[in-house]
Write a protein that holds these residues in place. Sequence first.
Motif, PDB file in Angstrom:
ATOM      1  N   LEU A 138       7.114  57.030  44.640  1.00 25.94           N
ATOM      2  CA  LEU A 138       7.281  55.870  45.067  1.00 25.94           C
ATOM      3  C   LEU A 138       8.072  56.402  47.035  1.00 25.94           C
ATOM      4  O   LEU A 138       7.835  56.030  47.771  1.00 25.94           O
ATOM      5  CB  LEU A 138       8.112  54.550  45.103  1.00 25.94           C
ATOM      6  N   ILE A 139       9.282  57.046  46.279  1.00 27.73           N
ATOM      7  CA  ILE A 139       9.932  57.404  47.443  1.00 27.73           C
ATOM      8  C   ILE A 139       9.690  58.912  48.201  1.00 27.73           C
ATOM      9  O   ILE A 139       9.115  58.673  49.382  1.00 27.73           O
ATOM     10  CB  ILE A 139      11.586  58.721  47.046  1.00 27.73           C
ATOM     11  N   VAL A 140       8.449  59.461  47.828  1.00 29.33           N
ATOM     12  CA  VAL A 140       8.528  60.773  49.131  1.00 29.33           C
ATOM     13  C   VAL A 140       6.874  60.283  49.259  1.00 29.33           C
ATOM     14  O   VAL A 140       6.866  60.368  50.706  1.00 29.33           O
ATOM     15  CB  VAL A 140       8.128  61.991  47.444  1.00 29.33           C
ATOM     16  N   ARG A 141       6.216  58.914  49.291  1.00 27.53           N
ATOM     17  CA  ARG A 141       5.041  58.637  49.429  1.00 27.53           C
ATOM     18  C   ARG A 141       5.643  58.167  50.649  1.00 27.53           C
ATOM     19  O   ARG A 141       4.846  58.016  51.744  1.00 27.53           O
ATOM     20  CB  ARG A 141       3.719  57.896  48.510  1.00 27.53           C
ATOM     21  N   GLU A 142       6.329  56.943  50.246  1.00 31.04           N
ATOM     22  CA  GLU A 142       6.947  56.542  51.900  1.00 31.04           C
ATOM     23  C   GLU A 142       7.415  57.153  52.871  1.00 31.04           C
ATOM     24  O   GLU A 142       7.496  56.978  54.270  1.00 31.04           O
ATOM     25  CB  GLU A 142       8.132  55.280  51.133  1.00 31.04           C
ATOM     26  N   LEU A 143       8.300  58.427  52.474  1.00 29.72           N
ATOM     27  CA  LEU A 143       8.565  59.563  53.491  1.00 29.72           C
ATOM     28  C   LEU A 143       7.788  60.077  54.090  1.00 29.72           C
ATOM     29  O   LEU A 143       7.744  59.985  55.502  1.00 29.72           O
ATOM     30  CB  LEU A 143       9.315  59.895  52.720  1.00 29.72           C
ATOM     31  N   ILE A 144       6.362  60.068  53.358  1.00 28.78           N
ATOM     32  CA  ILE A 144       5.470  60.804  54.285  1.00 28.78           C
ATOM     33  C   ILE A 144       4.785  59.998  54.814  1.00 28.78           C
ATOM     34  O   ILE A 144       3.771  60.103  56.056  1.00 28.78           O
ATOM     35  CB  ILE A 144       4.122  61.605  53.051  1.00 28.78           C
ATOM     36  N   ASP A 145       4.163  58.694  54.444  1.00 26.55           N
ATOM     37  CA  ASP A 145       3.028  57.747  54.695  1.00 26.55           C
ATOM     38  C   ASP A 145       3.932  57.335  56.254  1.00 26.55           C
ATOM     39  O   ASP A 145       3.588  56.919  57.140  1.00 26.55           O
ATOM     40  CB  ASP A 145       3.158  56.929  54.261  1.00 26.55           C
ATOM     41  N   ARG A 146       5.999  57.482  55.985  1.00 27.03           N
ATOM     42  CA  ARG A 146       6.022  57.362  57.247  1.00 27.03           C
ATOM     43  C   ARG A 146       6.531  57.832  58.237  1.00 27.03           C
ATOM     44  O   ARG A 146       6.810  57.888  59.397  1.00 27.03           O
ATOM     45  CB  ARG A 146       7.704  56.359  56.802  1.00 27.03           C
ATOM     46  N   GLY A 147       6.239  59.408  58.036  1.00 33.24           N
ATOM     47  CA  GLY A 147       5.843  60.094  58.922  1.00 33.24           C
ATOM     48  C   GLY A 147       7.451  60.898  59.368  1.00 33.24           C
ATOM     49  O   GLY A 147       7.462  61.829  59.914  1.00 33.24           O
ATOM     50  N   GLU A 148       8.037  61.009  58.211  1.00 36.25           N
ATOM     51  CA  GLU A 148       9.656  61.672  57.769  1.00 36.25           C
ATOM     52  C   GLU A 148       9.221  62.897  57.790  1.00 36.25           C
ATOM     53  O   GLU A 148      10.077  63.763  57.391  1.00 36.25           O
ATOM     54  CB  GLU A 148      10.228  60.785  57.255  1.00 36.25           C
ATOM     55  N   ILE A 149       8.458  63.242  56.840  1.00 40.14           N
ATOM     56  CA  ILE A 149       8.287  64.763  56.018  1.00 40.14           C
ATOM     57  C   ILE A 149       6.615  64.180  55.692  1.00 40.14           C
ATOM     58  O   ILE A 149       6.142  63.975  55.801  1.00 40.14           O
ATOM     59  CB  ILE A 149       8.996  64.820  54.536  1.00 40.14           C
ATOM     60  N   ARG A 171      -1.196  58.647  40.579  1.00 38.09           N
ATOM     61  CA  ARG A 171      -0.780  57.369  40.945  1.00 38.09           C
ATOM     62  C   ARG A 171      -0.284  57.478  42.540  1.00 38.09           C
ATOM     63  O   ARG A 171      -0.452  56.786  43.264  1.00 38.09           O
ATOM     64  CB  ARG A 171       0.409  57.583  40.962  1.00 38.09           C
ATOM     65  N   PHE A 172      -0.094  59.187  43.352  1.00 37.99           N
ATOM     66  CA  PHE A 172       0.268  58.947  44.904  1.00 37.99           C
ATOM     67  C   PHE A 172      -0.625  59.786  45.845  1.00 37.99           C
ATOM     68  O   PHE A 172      -0.488  59.968  46.380  1.00 37.99           O
ATOM     69  CB  PHE A 172       2.473  58.962  44.962  1.00 37.99           C
ATOM     70  N   ASN A 173      -1.849  60.039  45.156  1.00 38.17           N
ATOM     71  CA  ASN A 173      -2.712  60.290  46.170  1.00 38.17           C
ATOM     72  C   ASN A 173      -2.331  61.604  47.190  1.00 38.17           C
ATOM     73  O   ASN A 173      -3.008  61.585  48.006  1.00 38.17           O
ATOM     74  CB  ASN A 173      -3.399  58.604  46.616  1.00 38.17           C
ATOM     75  N   LEU A 174      -1.993  62.276  46.132  1.00 41.57           N
ATOM     76  CA  LEU A 174      -1.100  63.831  46.711  1.00 41.57           C
ATOM     77  C   LEU A 174      -1.955  64.692  45.837  1.00 41.57           C
ATOM     78  O   LEU A 174      -1.660  65.350  44.169  1.00 41.57           O
ATOM     79  CB  LEU A 174       0.304  63.959  47.200  1.00 41.57           C
ATOM     80  N   GLN A 175      -2.285  66.107  46.558  1.00 42.70           N
ATOM     81  CA  GLN A 175      -3.023  66.577  46.287  1.00 42.70           C
ATOM     82  C   GLN A 175      -2.551  67.996  46.160  1.00 42.70           C
ATOM     83  O   GLN A 175      -1.580  68.338  47.362  1.00 42.70           O
ATOM     84  CB  GLN A 175      -4.356  66.903  46.935  1.00 42.70           C
ATOM     85  N   THR A 176      -2.022  68.288  45.024  1.00 40.40           N
ATOM     86  CA  THR A 176      -1.650  69.616  44.569  1.00 40.40           C
ATOM     87  C   THR A 176      -1.933  71.094  44.229  1.00 40.40           C
ATOM     88  O   THR A 176      -2.350  70.366  43.465  1.00 40.40           O
ATOM     89  CB  THR A 176       0.166  69.141  44.268  1.00 40.40           C
ATOM     90  N   VAL A 177      -0.647  71.493  44.772  1.00 40.20           N
ATOM     91  CA  VAL A 177      -1.252  73.124  43.969  1.00 40.20           C
ATOM     92  C   VAL A 177      -0.160  73.534  43.308  1.00 40.20           C
ATOM     93  O   VAL A 177       0.851  73.213  43.130  1.00 40.20           O
ATOM     94  CB  VAL A 177      -1.561  74.105  44.664  1.00 40.20           C
ATOM     95  N   VAL A 178      -0.945  74.434  42.184  1.00 38.60           N
ATOM     96  CA  VAL A 178       0.536  74.230  41.315  1.00 38.60           C
ATOM     97  C   VAL A 178       1.119  76.365  41.176  1.00 38.60           C
ATOM     98  O   VAL A 178       0.119  76.718  41.093  1.00 38.60           O
ATOM     99  CB  VAL A 178       0.069  74.578  39.759  1.00 38.60           C
ATOM    100  N   LEU A 179       2.244  76.583  41.865  1.00 37.29           N
ATOM    101  CA  LEU A 179       2.403  77.515  41.799  1.00 37.29           C
ATOM    102  C   LEU A 179       3.473  78.261  40.849  1.00 37.29           C
ATOM    103  O   LEU A 179       4.754  77.489  40.240  1.00 37.29           O
ATOM    104  CB  LEU A 179       3.587  77.602  43.166  1.00 37.29           C
TER     105      LEU A 179
END
Length: 919
Positions: A138-149, A171-179
């Motif tokens: 929730l925190i990172v999705r909010e920061l992303i959608d506010r344009g802060e990160i 859950r958060f609609n963020l497409q990631t890759v695994v390193l």
Amino acid sequence: MNMPTHDFTIGNLVRARGREWIVQPDSKSDWLRLRPLGGSDDDIISLIPELEFQPVEPATFPWPDPEKPGNHAAALLLRDALRLKLRAGGGPFRSFGNIAVEPRAYQLVPLLMALRLTTVRLLIADDVGIGKTIEAGLIVRELIDRGEISRLAVLCPPHLVEQWQGELEQRFNLQTVVLTSASASRIEREVPHGVSLFDHYPYIVVSLDYIKSERHREYFLAIAPECVIVDEAHTCASSGQGKQLRFELLQRLAANEERHLLLLTATPHSGDESAFYNLLSLLKPEFATLQNRTSAGDPLRQELARHFVQRRRIDIDEWHDTRGFPKRMSTELTYELNGAWGQFFDDVQSYCRELAESAEQSANGNPRLVWYATLALLRCVASSPAAAAKALNTRLEGTLDSETCLTDSRLYDGQADDLSSNDLEPPAQLQDAARLQYLIAQAESLSGKTGDPKLALLIIHVKSLLKDGFNPVVFCRYIATAHYVAEHLRTQFPTVAVEAVTGEYTPAEREQRVQTMEDADRRVLVATDCLSEGINLQHLFTAVVHYDLAWNPTRHEQREGRVDRFGQQATEVRCTMLYGQDNPVDGFVLNVILRKADAIRKELGVLVPMPEDESCINQALIKTALMQRNERNLSLFDFVEPEEIIKPLEAKWHDAMEKTKANRTVFAQRRIKPEEVMPEWQKQQIALGSEADVKHFVQTACARLNAPLEPFKDNRFKLLPLHFPEALKLRLADDGIEKPLVIDFSQLHRSHPIVSLLAEHLLEEALLGEKPLAARCATTVTESVDMVTTLYLLRLRHQLSYVRRRQPYHLMAEETVTLAVRGRSQPEWLSEETAGALLECQPSGNLPLDIMQREIKTALEFIQLQPERIEALAQQRAEALLTDHRRVREAAKDIGQYNITPCLPVDIIGIYVLLPDAL
């Protein structure tokens, strides 16, 4: 070429390249980011106006065409598509439109804490199963959608990388890759030359094993993003070479004061004082000095409370929001080491004593290896005949040296800060004597419920659980035991799905084996502790059986936490411990370790991990292992000498308990009241569409696209993409949806590709198509009105501006509003609630096409004469949204300045005329 210049404002409409676009944040007069009028964020482009062949010009939204009326069902379909497509909602929680989870009130506490920090530095130490992943997401999705990160890295143990990737996507609609060490070369090859890894892949999940080497560590530090989540953070703060390197990595990441850092752990304080304060120092270096400052009123401790949240289940109860948490019912079942099995146990003990005596009498003896063999044998014997036979068949000499043998992970269950365990059976064969072959033959002959009283008890218990409607997970210590148990359960329960999952499989294979059980009505999973972390089991299982007692109480909590956790739908979860009532090793572990841990947990409401002290535990266990078996029960065993040995450990444990008790009163964060902002969250849910809205929309849309959903079992449905129009099929294929897909509407959120792509397809057709399925205008005869009433479906765009960390941010927000007017000569404007209800009216008759078109044309002419009222509505909505933002800001003690300005003119999406039924 001289081009006209315009200072295009965020949210305004422009025409470029032959179509209409909406100006997006980050646009400037000489560089525009544009989203197609009917498209999605994936269709956003960037262009430089001066380089365009045709000038970029202001545009206006097209009016509905009275010549293309639809029916009322098509009108509702357009309303639902428009609402469900919105991502940047106007409310104060920017992330709501992009998350596929309905957070509980208590899960908003870390988010509210984050909003009050200039740079987000949080240690989230909630109990197992409460939802730390959701809170961090929730925190990172909010920061992303506010344009802060714009970039994110998740650092986690290797067995959690797939889980994090799945959670962030689903859950958060963020497409990631695994390193990871295995994937790094491939991923780096895919990055274009001269482009940073995080510029190409903004969201990455990184295995902590990958960055162990100095080269990988330095590479990661050079490209690390502005926000980092560290899961199982306690594993990075303790002593030991590997952990020290991890801590140095985090120290260097934290040295950038602008970097957001979220540390997650259920066990922040495992009795290691220096490790705990090392962890705190990552939030702020000065927090390390709290180790020597004990005053509860210390200002620095109060400052720590702004960065540290730690809740137990009892704290969650205080929010009166325990949906998703079942009642945990615990019980114990015992069996006796009687008959042939009891004789086998006694023979193994005698064999171990003989080895010990021989080692003491011989100058060439190796007591450490004898003690190792004793612990290995008796632990495997207590597990199963299969594990015992495997241990007896595997030679010990040459595999371990005398200095390190007693720290072999195959004997133990991991420390509090590192629960990864090796589930291979430890070797125990010291010599090829006839006595050893006799013991092996004994073990093999006892296989099955007739010779094995522990297995017989499990079969009775599993039968009872299945009869009561529970699906259990049976946790075993060793691979051989898991396969042995699973094989016999399959024989006993031929109509039940039984699967075994152990450390011999890769994490992906483990998850796949679990998922294959999804369609079974009754299921039993037999697993080693490779599944006690990393894979959530709450959706498929409702009971936990500890077939083998863990020697580490934290392991028991981790096992049960896989099932008894946020999202469990059952109202009750059953947890059972099996043990031998006359087995001295079980007796010591149960009475001296597990029950003391449980007493602490009952007092504090949270488990306090047992402090590390390998030497102390080893000595006590060896003393216990050679203790004479009592024929009656465990309570008569005399554990005086072993308990005396572990007294120093108990003193550390008690000290850790007292410190935990003091911390919990400060860091439960009871002063934060998330219920004060839940109304804003719920408003956004109504505005953007609920689960029922999603279900109605998908079913209706598929039916109108000639691809109706097929009913499937358990209230699920099957989607058939093959029958969709070609353009929609291609878009679904791009998201990996080509084959029939089973849909569970309780899990299908508005951000799922199925929902968003259906909505985008219908909206584009409504705006650009000749025969759209979703209608922008309609005339309906209904008994719901007594006078001609017109509904106007509006899309409002707002520019949200705020300042944070001395930096201005400009965002675009959208919302859908239904405006209603009763009558025309003396119009009466109705409330938004009334308008929404009227849109749900039931048609009661049909009209000729010419009358429908005439009524729509009249309604269109009416609204074109009301620009002041429409603009006033837009201003009122902007002011109301600003009030909502301020309420959330005050609850969070957020920092920064906010302003909301409506973008004009307002878009008239749909015009729907309701005529009274004359009958």
